[in-house]
Design a protein around this motif. Sequence first.
Motif, PDB file in Angstrom:
ATOM      1  N   PRO A  86      21.791 -22.478 -27.708  1.00  0.00           N
ATOM      2  CA  PRO A  86      22.354 -22.073 -26.410  1.00  0.00           C
ATOM      3  C   PRO A  86      23.811 -21.618 -26.504  1.00  0.00           C
ATOM      4  CG  PRO A  86      21.132 -24.125 -26.199  1.00  0.00           C
ATOM      5  CD  PRO A  86      21.258 -23.853 -27.662  1.00  0.00           C
ATOM      6  N   PHE A  87      24.582 -22.244 -27.393  1.00  0.00           N
ATOM      7  CA  PHE A  87      25.982 -21.862 -27.551  1.00  0.00           C
ATOM      8  C   PHE A  87      26.099 -20.508 -28.257  1.00  0.00           C
ATOM      9  CE2 PHE A  87      25.920 -26.434 -27.088  1.00  0.00           C
ATOM     10  CZ  PHE A  87      26.909 -26.633 -26.139  1.00  0.00           C
ATOM     11  N   GLN A 124      23.864 -18.159 -27.984  1.00  0.00           N
ATOM     12  CA  GLN A 124      23.469 -17.186 -26.965  1.00  0.00           C
ATOM     13  C   GLN A 124      24.605 -16.923 -25.984  1.00  0.00           C
ATOM     14  OE1 GLN A 124      19.986 -19.328 -25.701  1.00  0.00           O
ATOM     15  NE2 GLN A 124      18.603 -18.141 -27.002  1.00  0.00           N
ATOM     16  N   ASP A 125      25.327 -17.987 -25.603  1.00  0.00           N
ATOM     17  CA  ASP A 125      26.486 -17.808 -24.723  1.00  0.00           C
ATOM     18  C   ASP A 125      27.558 -16.959 -25.412  1.00  0.00           C
ATOM     19  OD1 ASP A 125      25.305 -19.324 -22.769  1.00  0.00           O
ATOM     20  OD2 ASP A 125      26.467 -21.144 -23.183  1.00  0.00           O
ATOM     21  N   LEU A 126      27.767 -17.221 -26.704  1.00  0.00           N
ATOM     22  CA  LEU A 126      28.772 -16.469 -27.457  1.00  0.00           C
ATOM     23  C   LEU A 126      28.376 -15.000 -27.556  1.00  0.00           C
ATOM     24  CD1 LEU A 126      31.369 -16.502 -29.101  1.00  0.00           C
ATOM     25  CD2 LEU A 126      30.034 -17.268 -31.092  1.00  0.00           C
ATOM     26  N   GLU A 141      26.482 -13.397 -25.360  1.00  0.00           N
ATOM     27  CA  GLU A 141      26.628 -12.817 -24.023  1.00  0.00           C
ATOM     28  C   GLU A 141      28.092 -12.513 -23.709  1.00  0.00           C
ATOM     29  OE1 GLU A 141      24.402 -11.761 -21.943  1.00  0.00           O
ATOM     30  OE2 GLU A 141      22.735 -12.352 -23.234  1.00  0.00           O
ATOM     31  N   ALA A 142      28.991 -13.365 -24.196  1.00  0.00           N
ATOM     32  CA  ALA A 142      30.417 -13.180 -23.917  1.00  0.00           C
ATOM     33  C   ALA A 142      31.018 -12.031 -24.714  1.00  0.00           C
ATOM     34  CB  ALA A 142      31.180 -14.467 -24.215  1.00  0.00           C
ATOM     35  N   ALA A 144      36.321 -16.945 -26.872  1.00  0.00           N
ATOM     36  CA  ALA A 144      34.872 -17.154 -26.801  1.00  0.00           C
ATOM     37  C   ALA A 144      34.375 -17.970 -27.989  1.00  0.00           C
ATOM     38  CB  ALA A 144      34.153 -15.810 -26.745  1.00  0.00           C
ATOM     39  N   THR A 172      35.626 -21.603 -27.600  1.00  0.00           N
ATOM     40  CA  THR A 172      34.906 -22.304 -26.538  1.00  0.00           C
ATOM     41  C   THR A 172      33.515 -22.724 -26.998  1.00  0.00           C
ATOM     42  OG1 THR A 172      36.105 -21.128 -24.798  1.00  0.00           O
ATOM     43  CG2 THR A 172      33.980 -22.087 -24.199  1.00  0.00           C
ATOM     44  N   ALA A 173      32.810 -21.828 -27.676  1.00  0.00           N
ATOM     45  CA  ALA A 173      31.462 -22.144 -28.153  1.00  0.00           C
ATOM     46  C   ALA A 173      31.494 -23.280 -29.173  1.00  0.00           C
ATOM     47  CB  ALA A 173      30.819 -20.900 -28.762  1.00  0.00           C
TER      48      ALA A 173
END
Length: 249
Positions: free
Chosen positions: A80-81, A83-85, A87-88, A224, A227-228
Motif C-alpha cells: 500500500p505504501f 502504491q501511495d508513493l 500515485e504521488a 513523498a 513519508t512512505a
Amino acid sequence: MLDKAAHILECFTPDVESYRLSELARCTGLPKPTVHRLTADLVRLGWVERSGTRYRLGAKLFELGSRVPRRRDLREVALPFLQDLFEATRETVHLGVREGLEVVYLERIHGHDALRLPSRIGGSLPLSCTAVGKALLAFSGAELTEELLSRPLPSLTPRSLTDPALVRAALEKTQVAGLAYEEEEAVEGVSCIAAPVFAGGVTVAALSVAVPRERFSAARLAPAVRTAAIGLSRVLREGRRTEDGARFG
C-alpha cells in the motif's frame, strides 16, 4: 549434483535471461552432456523453461521465492505504501532488502515512462551502485560498510562510485539527510532517491523512486519517499498483521 544444478541457475542474470546448452556449458565450465542432463531435470521440475533451443528460469522458482515468509510478509505490508508513493510521483518505485553486499528487489511498480532499468523483482544489484543499497548500507552499521569497502567496488556505469572515499562520503550524507541518492550509477540516464525502512531499530528495507535524469527533482520526490518510508516503518514497528493474517515485527 545440486552444486552443479545451482551453477546452471546462477548463470541467469537480468542482462542474460536465456541460454543455449552450449552457452550454459561455457558459463558453468561443465561438460555439455552434464548440462544437458541437468537442464532436462530442471525443466521437469519447472525451475527452468525451454523455448526451442533456449532455456530461461521457470515460473516455479518465482513461486518458491514468494513462499519465503518474512520477505513475503514485508512485501504485503509495504505494497500500500508503494502504491501511495507511485500515485504521488507517477514514477517507478522499488522495495528492496539487503542480501549480503547486494540489494534484492521484492517489488517494483512501473512509472508511465518505459525506463530501461537493471532492477527486477527477485533480482539483485550491488549496494554501492543504487540508492536503495546506499540507504540500506548507511544505516546498517560501520562493520558492514568496512566489509564492502575492503573489496573492489563494482561498476555498472562510468558514474558508479568505485572510490571508497566517495562511497563513504555518500553514506555520511545519507545518514545526515535520511535519504540516499544515485545519479546514473546503476544505469545511464536514470537518477534515483531512496529512504530506509526500520523495524525494531533495525534497517529492514528501503523504498525508492527512479526517474529520467533530466526530470529528477529532489524537492518534488523527497517528501513523498520520506513519508512512505516513515509510514511503513511505523506499521512494521507496531507489528500489524498483513491481510492473510501473517505478522511482521
